[in-house]
Design a protein around this motif. Structure first.
Motif, mmCIF file in Angstrom:
data_model
loop_
_atom_site.group_PDB
_atom_site.id
_atom_site.type_symbol
_atom_site.label_atom_id
_atom_site.label_comp_id
_atom_site.label_asym_id
_atom_site.label_seq_id
_atom_site.Cartn_x
_atom_site.Cartn_y
_atom_site.Cartn_z
ATOM 1 N N LYS A 171 27.918 40.802 41.829
ATOM 2 C CA LYS A 171 28.987 40.454 40.888
ATOM 3 C C LYS A 171 30.322 41.132 41.194
ATOM 4 O O LYS A 171 31.372 40.526 41.016
ATOM 5 C CB LYS A 171 28.557 40.719 39.445
ATOM 6 N N ASN A 172 30.298 42.390 41.665
ATOM 7 C CA ASN A 172 31.567 43.076 41.955
ATOM 8 C C ASN A 172 32.303 42.435 43.122
ATOM 9 O O ASN A 172 33.520 42.227 43.056
ATOM 10 C CB ASN A 172 31.320 44.553 42.249
ATOM 11 N N GLN A 211 33.627 39.017 42.069
ATOM 12 C CA GLN A 211 34.839 39.151 41.253
ATOM 13 C C GLN A 211 36.049 39.478 42.130
ATOM 14 O O GLN A 211 37.152 38.995 41.874
ATOM 15 C CB GLN A 211 34.652 40.234 40.182
#
Length: 190
Positions: free
Chosen positions: A153-154, A157
């Motif tokens: 997810k990081n 993003q």
């Protein structure tokens, strides 16, 4: 803009290598979205890092099948080489026996029969082993490794933020290049 967290692994030519997104080393591997909206160069080592991305479940199974296929191919080659070495040794023995046994022709006939029987059994064993290995090799899928990944997810993003920033910068450049967006100079005298 919605960007799916699905990335396909592609290879480029060695001359087209660019800096890895993470470590800035030259890389020929590229992760690209299916709709070709975003891509980035990445080292192969980062693709195996579980903290960076995970392969698709089906793709992980395909990678395991590929490894199994490579092992089977190596084993088949090994069996073939062993068989060829045995055959060479037997031929050399026969030549030596023929030279030594010119006097005993009856023993030679018996030796030939036993040699032929041994050859048949060895060849049959080799063929059976190769067939067995080939069957299991056919069951394995022929893939070059995982090709579909999802980013953590990081990192995902970070890709979305980079795309948004690029869009904002593009809009700002367009606004600055249009003279209608600037105020007009005063027309009257002061």
């Amino acid at each position: 803009m919605s960007l799916k967290n699905l990335w396909h692994h592609r290879k480029v030519a060695d001359g087209s290598a660019k800096a890895c997104w993470v470590c800035y080393k030259p890389s020929t591997s590229v992760l690209i979205t299916p709709d070709n909206k975003d891509f980035f160069y990445i080292c192969v080592g980062h693709l195996s890092d579980r903290q960076f991305c995970q392969p698709d479940a089906d793709e992980a199974a395909a990678a395991a099948a590929r490894k199994k296929k490579e092992e089977l191919d190596a084993e088949i080659e090994k069996v073939k080489k062993e068989y060829e070495e045995k055959q060479k040794a037997k031929r050399e023995k026969r030549k030596e026996k023929v030279k030594d046994k010119d006097k005993d022709k009856e023993k030679e006939k018996d030796a030939k029969k036993t040699d032929e029987e041994e050859d048949k059994t060895d060849e049959k064993a080799k063929d059976d082993k190769i067939k067995e290995l080939s069957k299991s090799k056919d069951q394995a899928q022929v893939n070059l490794g995982p090709r579909i990944f999802t980013l953590n997810k990081n990192f995902y993003q970070m890709r979305i933020d980079k795309i948004r920033n690029a869009e904002v910068a593009k809009r700002n450049r367009e606004r600055l290049s249009n003279p209608a967006n600037f105020p007009s100079p005063p027309s009257g005298l002061p």
